[in-house]
Design a protein around this motif. Structure first.
Motif, mmCIF file in Angstrom:
data_model
loop_
_atom_site.group_PDB
_atom_site.id
_atom_site.type_symbol
_atom_site.label_atom_id
_atom_site.label_comp_id
_atom_site.label_asym_id
_atom_site.label_seq_id
_atom_site.Cartn_x
_atom_site.Cartn_y
_atom_site.Cartn_z
ATOM 1 N N SER A 37 0.837 -1.201 0.000
ATOM 2 C CA SER A 37 0.000 0.000 0.000
ATOM 3 C C SER A 37 0.877 1.258 0.000
ATOM 4 O O SER A 37 0.405 2.340 -0.360
ATOM 5 N N ARG A 38 2.149 1.096 0.376
ATOM 6 C CA ARG A 38 3.060 2.241 0.454
ATOM 7 C C ARG A 38 4.337 2.069 -0.377
ATOM 8 O O ARG A 38 4.947 3.059 -0.773
ATOM 9 N N TYR A 39 4.722 0.816 -0.613
ATOM 10 C CA TYR A 39 6.015 0.567 -1.252
ATOM 11 C C TYR A 39 5.880 -0.367 -2.452
ATOM 12 O O TYR A 39 4.913 -1.124 -2.573
ATOM 13 N N LYS A 40 6.868 -0.327 -3.297
ATOM 14 C CA LYS A 40 6.954 -1.238 -4.435
ATOM 15 C C LYS A 40 8.359 -1.837 -4.469
ATOM 16 O O LYS A 40 9.317 -1.222 -3.991
ATOM 17 N N MET A 41 8.454 -3.030 -5.038
ATOM 18 C CA MET A 41 9.751 -3.703 -5.162
ATOM 19 C C MET A 41 10.178 -3.672 -6.624
ATOM 20 O O MET A 41 9.437 -4.098 -7.506
ATOM 21 N N ILE A 42 11.367 -3.159 -6.861
ATOM 22 C CA ILE A 42 11.921 -3.069 -8.204
ATOM 23 C C ILE A 42 13.104 -4.040 -8.287
ATOM 24 O O ILE A 42 14.086 -3.899 -7.545
ATOM 25 N N LYS A 43 13.022 -5.022 -9.182
ATOM 26 C CA LYS A 43 14.089 -6.010 -9.311
ATOM 27 C C LYS A 43 15.093 -5.545 -10.353
ATOM 28 O O LYS A 43 14.733 -5.221 -11.482
ATOM 29 N N GLY A 44 16.355 -5.513 -9.963
ATOM 30 C CA GLY A 44 17.412 -5.074 -10.862
ATOM 31 C C GLY A 44 18.371 -6.185 -11.204
ATOM 32 O O GLY A 44 18.262 -7.312 -10.696
ATOM 33 N N GLU A 45 19.330 -5.888 -12.050
ATOM 34 C CA GLU A 45 20.329 -6.874 -12.453
ATOM 35 C C GLU A 45 21.233 -7.272 -11.280
ATOM 36 O O GLU A 45 21.538 -8.436 -11.078
ATOM 37 N N ASP A 46 21.665 -6.270 -10.513
ATOM 38 C CA ASP A 46 22.609 -6.520 -9.428
ATOM 39 C C ASP A 46 21.968 -6.484 -8.046
ATOM 40 O O ASP A 46 22.514 -7.050 -7.094
ATOM 41 N N ALA A 47 20.840 -5.785 -7.924
ATOM 42 C CA ALA A 47 20.214 -5.624 -6.615
ATOM 43 C C ALA A 47 18.728 -5.361 -6.786
ATOM 44 O O ALA A 47 18.261 -4.972 -7.861
ATOM 45 N N ASP A 48 17.979 -5.593 -5.719
ATOM 46 C CA ASP A 48 16.556 -5.283 -5.689
ATOM 47 C C ASP A 48 16.346 -4.064 -4.798
ATOM 48 O O ASP A 48 17.083 -3.848 -3.826
ATOM 49 N N LEU A 49 15.317 -3.273 -5.125
ATOM 50 C CA LEU A 49 15.080 -2.039 -4.392
ATOM 51 C C LEU A 49 13.616 -1.957 -3.978
ATOM 52 O O LEU A 49 12.713 -2.139 -4.794
ATOM 53 N N ILE A 50 13.395 -1.700 -2.692
ATOM 54 C CA ILE A 50 12.056 -1.425 -2.177
ATOM 55 C C ILE A 50 12.002 0.066 -1.887
ATOM 56 O O ILE A 50 12.815 0.593 -1.117
ATOM 57 N N THR A 51 11.060 0.764 -2.496
ATOM 58 C CA THR A 51 10.960 2.210 -2.327
ATOM 59 C C THR A 51 9.506 2.634 -2.352
ATOM 60 O O THR A 51 8.609 1.809 -2.578
ATOM 61 N N THR A 52 9.255 3.910 -2.095
ATOM 62 C CA THR A 52 7.881 4.405 -2.048
ATOM 63 C C THR A 52 7.222 4.264 -3.411
ATOM 64 O O THR A 52 7.882 4.391 -4.450
ATOM 65 N N ILE A 53 5.910 4.002 -3.415
ATOM 66 C CA ILE A 53 5.180 3.851 -4.673
ATOM 67 C C ILE A 53 5.287 5.120 -5.503
ATOM 68 O O ILE A 53 5.578 5.086 -6.706
ATOM 69 N N ASP A 54 5.069 6.243 -4.857
ATOM 70 C CA ASP A 54 5.202 7.536 -5.534
ATOM 71 C C ASP A 54 6.479 8.217 -5.061
ATOM 72 O O ASP A 54 6.771 8.218 -3.851
ATOM 73 N N PRO A 55 7.249 8.804 -5.966
ATOM 74 C CA PRO A 55 8.475 9.503 -5.565
ATOM 75 C C PRO A 55 8.157 10.627 -4.576
ATOM 76 O O PRO A 55 7.141 11.323 -4.692
ATOM 77 N N LEU A 56 9.033 10.813 -3.580
ATOM 78 C CA LEU A 56 8.840 11.888 -2.613
ATOM 79 C C LEU A 56 9.212 13.227 -3.246
ATOM 80 O O LEU A 56 10.045 13.282 -4.159
ATOM 81 N N PRO A 57 8.614 14.307 -2.773
ATOM 82 C CA PRO A 57 9.000 15.634 -3.272
ATOM 83 C C PRO A 57 10.497 15.885 -3.106
ATOM 84 O O PRO A 57 11.149 15.291 -2.235
ATOM 85 N N GLY A 58 11.026 16.759 -3.928
ATOM 86 C CA GLY A 58 12.465 16.974 -4.002
ATOM 87 C C GLY A 58 13.162 17.350 -2.711
ATOM 88 O O GLY A 58 14.349 17.081 -2.537
ATOM 89 N N LYS A 59 12.446 17.956 -1.757
ATOM 90 C CA LYS A 59 13.096 18.406 -0.520
ATOM 91 C C LYS A 59 13.410 17.253 0.433
ATOM 92 O O LYS A 59 14.157 17.430 1.398
ATOM 93 N N TYR A 60 12.822 16.081 0.174
ATOM 94 C CA TYR A 60 13.025 14.946 1.066
ATOM 95 C C TYR A 60 14.194 14.078 0.603
ATOM 96 O O TYR A 60 14.326 13.783 -0.589
ATOM 97 N N PRO A 61 15.016 13.621 1.555
ATOM 98 C CA PRO A 61 16.094 12.685 1.198
ATOM 99 C C PRO A 61 15.537 11.336 0.739
ATOM 100 O O PRO A 61 14.340 11.054 0.894
ATOM 101 N N GLU A 62 16.396 10.520 0.202
ATOM 102 C CA GLU A 62 16.009 9.212 -0.338
ATOM 103 C C GLU A 62 15.396 8.319 0.739
ATOM 104 O O GLU A 62 15.845 8.286 1.883
ATOM 105 N N VAL A 63 14.370 7.576 0.340
ATOM 106 C CA VAL A 63 13.755 6.554 1.189
ATOM 107 C C VAL A 63 13.752 5.251 0.393
ATOM 108 O O VAL A 63 13.051 5.129 -0.610
ATOM 109 N N SER A 64 14.540 4.276 0.818
ATOM 110 C CA SER A 64 14.639 3.021 0.064
ATOM 111 C C SER A 64 15.284 1.933 0.911
ATOM 112 O O SER A 64 15.955 2.204 1.919
ATOM 113 N N MET A 65 15.068 0.705 0.480
ATOM 114 C CA MET A 65 15.760 -0.457 1.043
ATOM 115 C C MET A 65 16.330 -1.264 -0.123
ATOM 116 O O MET A 65 15.584 -1.769 -0.948
#
Length: 244
Positions: free
Chosen positions: A118-146
Motif C-alpha cells: 500500500s506504500r512501497y513497491k519492489m523493483i528487481k534489478g540486475e545486481d540488486a533489488d530495491l524497495i521504495t515508495t510507490i510515488d516519488p517523494l517531493p524533491g526536498k526529502y532525502p532518499e527513502v529506500s531499502m
C-alpha cells in the motif's frame, strides 16, 4: 540451524500425529533389502562401508520422526509460512497498526520478503533489488529506500569492515559495528549525517547467504521519518528469509 530451518522444524513438530514406529519399520525394511538380500558376496568385499550407510539411514529416520505424513506435512508447513498475503500488527509512532503485507521474491528467487504494497513497491534489478515508495517523494526529502544485494563470494566478517570504511566518508559519526539478531541475524552499521529533520540516516545489515557469501541490506531514510519509514522497513525486514 538457521532461522528458516528452525521455523520449518517448529511447523513440522506441531503437525506430528502419525505412527512414527511404523514409518521407522518401513524405512529399515527397505534398508535391509538394499544392504543384505542377495548381496552377501558384495558385502563381504565392502563390509567397511556398512557403518557409514547405517549412520546415514539413522539420520534419515530421525529426520522423519519430526513429521507425520512426511510429504504432506512439509508442504503444508511451507504453504502456511509463505502465504501470498497476510496481516501483521506493527508499531508505528507508538501505535499498533494492522497492515496487509504481500509476499515478494528476490532476484533469482533466492530470498523472500513481505512488502507493504500500500506504500512501497519492489523493483528487481540486475545486481540488486530495491524497495521504495510507490510515488516519488517531493524533491526536498532525502532518499527513502531499502536495497537488497547479494555478494556471493564475500564473507560477512570481511565485507562489513570494508563497508564501514566506505560509509565513514559520508557518515563521520558512524557507529561501531554491532552484532544483532533482529530484524535479521548478522552485522549492523548505523549512521546519521546531522540532527536536523532531514538528516540522512543509513542502516546497513550484512548477513550470511548460507553459503560462502553475504546479503547486504541497505536502508536509507531521514530523521523525521525514523518512526515512520524506518519502523516500516524494520518490520518488513523481519520477514526476510533466504531460500535455497
Amino acid at each position: 540451524m538457521s532461522k528458516f530451518d528452525e521455523r520449518i522444524q517448529r511447523e513440522l513438530e506441531q503437525k506430528t500425529n502419525a505412527d512414527v514406529h511404523e514409518l521407522k519399520d518401513d524405512i529399515w525394511n527397505e534398508i535391509n533389502k538394499e544392504l543384505f538380500e542377495g548381496r552377501k558376496t558384495v558385502m563381504k568385499r565392502k563390509k567397511r562401508w556398512i557403518p557409514a550407510v547405517l549412520i546415514a539411514a539413522a539420520a534419515f529416520v530421525i529426520a522423519f520422526t519430526l513429521q507425520t505424513e512426511p510429504g504432506l506435512a512439509l508442504i503444508k508447513g511451507i504453504k502456511d509460512m509463505f502465504v501470498p498475503e497476510k496481516e501483521i500488527i506493527q508499531s508505528i509512532e507508538g501505535q499498533d497498526e494492522p497492515t496487509e503485507v504481500h509476499l515478494n521474491e528476490g532476484k533469482d528467487s533466492e530470498y523472500i520478503i513481505y512488502v507493504d504494497e500500500s506504500r512501497y513497491k519492489m523493483i528487481k534489478g540486475e545486481d540488486a533489488d530495491l524497495i521504495t515508495t510507490i510515488d516519488p517523494l517531493p524533491g526536498k526529502y532525502p532518499e527513502v529506500s531499502m536495497e537488497i544485494k547479494q555478494y556471493p563470494s564475500d564473507k560477512p566478517e570481511t565485507l562489513v569492515k570494508e563497508l564501514e570504511e566506505k560509509l565513514k566518508v559520508d557518515f563521520p559519526e558512524l557507529r561501531d559495528i554491532e552484532t544483532v539478531s533482529e530484524p535479521v541475524e548478522g552485522f549492523w552499521l548505523h549512521g546519521l549525517t546531522e540532527s536536523t529533520w532531514d538528516g540522512k540516516i543509513i542502516d546497513v545489515y550484512v548477513i550470511s547467504n548460507g553459503k560462502d557469501g553475504s546479503f547486504v541490506i541497505t536502508e536509507n531514510y531521514f530523521l523525521e521519518a525514523a518512526e515512520g519509514h524506518g519502523a516500516r522497513f524494520y518490520h518488513m525486514l523481519q520477514s526476510f528469509e533466504i531460500i535455497e
